[in-house]
Design an enzyme around this catalytic site. Structure first.
Site, PDB file in Angstrom:
ATOM      1  N   GLU A 142       0.825  -1.208   0.000  1.00 21.42           N
ATOM      2  CA  GLU A 142       0.000   0.000   0.000  1.00 21.42           C
ATOM      3  C   GLU A 142       0.859   1.259   0.000  1.00 21.42           C
ATOM      4  OE1 GLU A 142      -2.824  -0.783  -0.790  1.00 21.42           O
ATOM      5  OE2 GLU A 142      -2.821  -2.861  -0.111  1.00 21.42           O
ATOM      6  N   TYR A 151      -1.602  -8.147 -10.617  1.00 24.46           N
ATOM      7  CA  TYR A 151      -0.496  -8.077  -9.668  1.00 24.46           C
ATOM      8  C   TYR A 151       0.670  -8.954 -10.123  1.00 24.46           C
ATOM      9  CZ  TYR A 151      -4.213  -6.430  -6.459  1.00 24.46           C
ATOM     10  OH  TYR A 151      -5.245  -5.752  -5.868  1.00 24.46           O
TER      11      TYR A 151
END
Length: 624
Positions: free
Chosen positions: A325, A405
């Protein structure tokens, strides 16, 4: 070729984009948007080439009894000459009135829409360049999770959090909800007096200001233009603990002491990230640990990452979530996919960057463990997905599983290994600088890397296979697989188990989360009840407090109709809202037809009220 819209070209005097926050600084000039064909956002009704939102100012009350946000949204607009209307995105908002800055009513209408996409909200603006929308959200707004006290960690006070990604912000804010239409924003949020509000911007009144009715008012602002999905809010019984000069964590008071120690490396992570790809441009990096119904591992809201409580297992094994993040502060928040057809530009870049942070803070072997597990996920998704769903650039939200991802990060890792790490790092640092606070497309990235890294080197171009990686299905033959020595030892344990060795002979006592995942996911998918019972009795899997371990075990056990694991699923599924962990369990049950589907539906009937709307939509579809 990137082009500014006609409206953006009106800003002939726009200064360079601001790269450091300042309490005295004006907000960013209007961020450019892309109008090339691949940048058209089919998930938004907005027509930014005619008129676009540049700034949002909210004045809202959080009404927990009615489960609604109500008040006003004041929108600053930029319009091309002759433009007479603006089209916003709306998903179930109750619009009461729309007026110009002087209070003169403006005509508006909500057009026909779709369940997922919502509907167009068209406002006749005439000469108005600021409009005020009086509205309220509905109790079932897809972005908002209203939680009764019983569903929180403290069990005494309610909780609210928003989750805007990908296109849910339109269910609580009337704006142009497209990642390519970046907007600055400010907000005043009024909440019950015993609760705290936090948002993904500068916190101007950290303790709130008392107002009539025993309530408090909190004010926020974000002077950098951001995609609307990053406008985020949480309200609850919160406490704060600083972790470093610019980092800290919010959580419910009963949770804070447990989670803070596992986050004490956050300041080191920020420093490591800056050493790789340039300054952190958002001021503070704080985190908020949410109640269990949060549907994701984390959400990269600027200045305030949202985190799942499932990542806290007492061993720091899952702090890669924080690294991920944090990395989004560059890839995703700073440079953003212009549409969701290019989500890999956010997630693939971030997964690669996350791994580099892990290597600096925790060592290359820890990073190798995580990269090796990512390779496992990549192979699984490639095997299960339709070919069209394995292209990095494709339909919006079409990429299967975790491919945005895993395939995206493998692409970047392959470039790194081909050109060398120092050269690729220098390129990426420049890339983030060149495109700071701007949207990006796959075509734009390819143009940039060819101009600034390949520079006409035909042999290098051929080695990298850029277009094949970006636009074709499957995995190119130059893909780099990072292997972990730690997981190689676990692979030996898997081989022994497959050969029939007693489970008690496996040295698992010191395994962390990643070793457990490798082991459980590496076992044969078909096992007899006796072997499952041996695994469970020896390793205590049905009672594991580690949500990652429990999820992997239940997927295996229930996929074999192992009845003793049902009680564990009944306890686990209602208290965990993270989709990554519950989706495999529900899917395993659903795949067992007449045996598993009734169990899944029975458990879900009790769990559904505590899940976030995004999670509900996912499980509803799975169990229909």
């Amino acid at each position: 070729m990137k082009k500014l819209t006609l409206a953006a070209l009106l800003l002939l005097s726009a200064a360079p984009l601001i790269t450091a926050p300042s309490t005295a600084a004006p907000r960013d000039p209007v961020a450019p948007i892309l109008t090339t064909p691949e940048a058209r956002d089919v998930l938004s009704y907005a027509r930014p080439e005619i008129a676009r939102v540049t700034h949002v100012e909210l004045d809202l009350v959080a009404d927990f009894a009615a489960k609604e946000m109500r008040g006003t949204a004041t929108l600053d607009l930029l319009a091309a000459p002759g433009a007479r209307e603006i089209v916003l995105d709306d998903k179930g908002l109750v619009i009461e009135r729309i007026a110009d800055a002087r209070g003169k009513p403006l005509p508006w209408k909500v057009g026909a829409g779709e369940d997922y996409k919502g509907a167009p909200l068209t406002v006749t603006i005439g000469a108005a360049r600021k409009i005020v929308i009086t509205y309220r959200s509905k109790p079932d707004a897809s972005a908002l999770g209203w939680m009764a006290p019983a569903l929180t960690a403290g069990k005494k006070k309610p909780f609210l959090f928003s989750q805007g990604q990908a296109i849910e912000t339109r269910s609580w804010i009337p704006t142009q909800d497209s990642p390519g239409i970046r907007q600055t924003w400010a907000a005043t949020i009024t909440v019950p007096g015993d609760l705290m509000a936090v948002m993904s911007g500068e916190r101007l009144t950290p303790k709130g200001v008392a107002v009539a009715g025993g309530r408090k008012r909190f004010s926020f602002r974000m002077d950098h233009a951001v995609p609307p999905y990053l406008i985020s809010l949480a309200v609850g019984d919160l406490a704060f603990k600083p972790l470093g000069p610019r980092t800290g964590v919010y959580a419910e008071p009963v949770t804070l002491a447990k989670v803070a120690p596992e986050l004490d490396d956050t300041e080191r992570m920020v420093t490591a990230a800056e050493g790789l790809y340039g300054p952190y441009r958002w001021g503070r990096y704080d985190m908020l640990v949410l109640p269990p119904s949060f549907p994701y591992g984390g959400m990269e809201n600027p200045t305030l990452t949202f985190l799942t409580p499932t990542m806290f297992t007492g061993d720091k094994a899952n702090v890669d979530v924080v690294a991920h993040e944090l990395a989004h502060s560059w890839s995703g928040n700073l440079v953003t996919n212009a549409t969701w057809s290019d989500s890999w530009l956010n997630e693939g870049f971030t997964t690669y960057f996350e791994n580099r942070i892990d290597a600096i803070v925790y060592g290359e072997e820890r990073a190798a463990v995580l990269a090796d597990l990512s390779w496992d996920d990549l192979q699984r998704d490639l095997k299960e997905a339709a070919p069209s769903a394995t292209r990095l650039h494709g339909g919006p939200e079409e990429l299967s599983g975790q491919l945005a991802y895993t395939k995206g990060s493998t692409f970047l890792r392959t470039i790194e290994r081909t050109v060398g790490r120092p050269r690729f790092d220098a390129y990426l640092k420049g890339y983030f600088d060149r495109h700071a606070f701007q949207p990006q497309t796959t075509a734009g990235f390819l143009q940039d890397i060819r101009a600034n890294l390949i520079k006409g080197d035909a042999a290098l171009e051929a080695k990298l296979q850029l277009d094949r990686w970006s636009y074709e299905a499957g995995l190119p033959d130059n893909a780099v697989h990072v292997s972990s020595a730690t997981l190689a030892e676990v692979d030996k344990a898997i081989a022994a188990a497959k050969a029939g060795a007693p489970i008690a002979s496996i040295a698992f006592a010191k395994w962390g989360t990643q070793e457990w995942q490798r082991f459980l996911n590496g076992l044969p998918r078909t096992l007899p009840a006796a072997r499952l019972a041996e695994l469970d009795a020896t390793m205590k899997l049905s009672a594991s407090p580690n949500a990652y371990v429990r999820s992997a075990w239940l997927e295996l056990a229930l996929g074999n109709r192992y009845q003793p694991a049902v009680a564990s699923a009944e306890e686990f599924l209602p208290r965990v809202g993270r989709m990554l962990l519950i989706r495999p369990v529900y899917r395993a049950l659903a795949a067992q037809g007449d045996w598993g589907m009734p169990i899944a539906r029975r458990i879900y009937a009790g769990a559904r009220p505590v899940y976030h709307p995004v999670t509900v939509a996912m499980v509803d579809k799975l169990l229909k």
